[in-house]
Design an enzyme around this catalytic site. Structure first.
Site, PDB file in Angstrom:
ATOM      1  N   HIS A 157       0.836  -1.205   0.000  1.00 47.05           N
ATOM      2  CA  HIS A 157       0.000   0.000   0.000  1.00 47.05           C
ATOM      3  C   HIS A 157       0.870   1.255   0.000  1.00 47.05           C
ATOM      4  CE1 HIS A 157      -3.406   2.631   1.365  1.00 47.05           C
ATOM      5  NE2 HIS A 157      -2.431   3.248   2.006  1.00 47.05           N
ATOM      6  N   GLU A 158       1.866   1.265   0.875  1.00 46.96           N
ATOM      7  CA  GLU A 158       2.690   2.473   1.002  1.00 46.96           C
ATOM      8  C   GLU A 158       3.593   2.664  -0.204  1.00 46.96           C
ATOM      9  OE1 GLU A 158       2.835   5.828   3.325  1.00 46.96           O
ATOM     10  OE2 GLU A 158       1.590   4.031   3.444  1.00 46.96           O
ATOM     11  N   HIS A 161       1.724   4.353  -2.871  1.00 45.84           N
ATOM     12  CA  HIS A 161       1.683   5.802  -2.643  1.00 45.84           C
ATOM     13  C   HIS A 161       2.968   6.455  -3.150  1.00 45.84           C
ATOM     14  CE1 HIS A 161      -2.075   6.432  -0.699  1.00 45.84           C
ATOM     15  NE2 HIS A 161      -1.789   5.812   0.434  1.00 45.84           N
ATOM     16  N   CYS A 168      -7.784   4.965  -2.617  1.00 48.95           N
ATOM     17  CA  CYS A 168      -8.907   4.533  -3.454  1.00 48.95           C
ATOM     18  C   CYS A 168     -10.212   4.611  -2.668  1.00 48.95           C
ATOM     19  CB  CYS A 168      -8.673   3.105  -3.945  1.00 48.95           C
ATOM     20  SG  CYS A 168      -9.999   2.483  -5.006  1.00 48.95           S
ATOM     21  N   CYS A 173     -10.148  -2.481  -2.349  1.00 44.41           N
ATOM     22  CA  CYS A 173      -8.837  -2.240  -2.944  1.00 44.41           C
ATOM     23  C   CYS A 173      -7.777  -2.108  -1.861  1.00 44.41           C
ATOM     24  CB  CYS A 173      -8.900  -0.951  -3.777  1.00 44.41           C
ATOM     25  SG  CYS A 173      -7.352  -0.495  -4.603  1.00 44.41           S
ATOM     26  N   CYS A 192      -7.869  -2.760  -6.905  1.00 45.86           N
ATOM     27  CA  CYS A 192      -9.075  -2.855  -7.720  1.00 45.86           C
ATOM     28  C   CYS A 192      -8.674  -2.661  -9.187  1.00 45.86           C
ATOM     29  CB  CYS A 192     -10.085  -1.794  -7.287  1.00 45.86           C
ATOM     30  SG  CYS A 192      -9.595  -0.095  -7.693  1.00 45.86           S
ATOM     31  N   CYS A 195      -7.109   0.885  -9.890  1.00 50.03           N
ATOM     32  CA  CYS A 195      -5.755   1.090  -9.365  1.00 50.03           C
ATOM     33  C   CYS A 195      -4.754   0.137 -10.013  1.00 50.03           C
ATOM     34  CB  CYS A 195      -5.752   0.927  -7.847  1.00 50.03           C
ATOM     35  SG  CYS A 195      -6.638   2.247  -6.974  1.00 50.03           S
TER      36      CYS A 195
END
Length: 211
Positions: A157-158, A161, A168, A173, A192, A195
């Site tokens: 996730h990071e 970014h 999102c 997601c 998702c 993304c």
């Protein structure tokens, strides 16, 4: 991550996950950095007796020590983090425009303490950080398979970014935000379709090869 019982095996799993998630990118694990050598603020957690590190100090350190050939750098720690005084904790934080971020896996461990009283014995800033660093090195932090998945999710996730993907709000997601452990547990490991297309544009992988 500090070098300790949990460090090497966790790093191996994370590296394998990130290389698969961002297919085509080379993932390199840099040497661990003692907490005491990073100039950052700290406090005692509002809901546990553990020391929390201010994420901004770590981010500034990473920004100033980012390798020239790195697309991005993500710091990983087994200690709890907080982003500002009004927040009780954070799983991760990144520095916009600098491609550096930091993640904490502390709250994904089964031995993370619940609310308790803080120590009544005052210590100096250096002593507290030294004790916290030693505690982080010595803790085994027994991650279960499910907890390892959470570590992988917050890491990917990071990094997304750091590659320019935002939070999102459309579908289930990995890029959904998480302000609590319950929300983090519900967040899926995969992006998702929207993304995923953004990630494909940035990284350049082929969907058939990735899956």
């Amino acid at each position: 991550l500090t070098e300790g019982p949990a460090g090497p095996s966790l790093l191996d799993s994370l590296q394998s996950c990130v290389e698969s998630f961002f297919l085509g990118l080379r993932v390199k694990c840099l040497p661990s950095i003692p907490i005491s050598s990073i100039h950052c603020c700290y406090r005692h957690s509002q809901d546990t007796d553990r020391v929390q590190l201010h994420a901004d100090g770590i981010l500034n350190f990473l920004k100033n020590n980012k390798p020239m050939d790195a697309l991005c750098v993500l710091g990983l720690t087994l200690m709890d983090l907080y982003p500002c005084e009004t927040w009780s904790f954070t799983f991760s934080k990144f520095l916009p425009g600098q491609e550096v971020g930091v993640c904490s896996f502390a709250r994904f461990s089964g031995d993370f303490p619940q609310a308790s009283c803080s120590s009544l014995n005052p210590l100096t800033h250096r002593e507290q950080l030294s004790d916290a660093s030693k505690e982080s090195r010595e803790r085994t932090l027994p991650f279960s398979a499910q907890e390892m998945v959470q570590c992988c999710k917050v890491t990917c996730h990071e990094i997304c970014h750091l590659m320019g993907l935002g939070t999102c709000r459309w579908l289930q997601c990995i890029m959904q935000g998480a302000l609590s452990l319950d929300e983090a547990l519900l967040r899926p490991l995969e992006p998702c379709p929207i993304c995923l297309r953004k990630l494909q544009h940035v990284v350049g992988f082929k969907l058939v090869e990735r899956y």
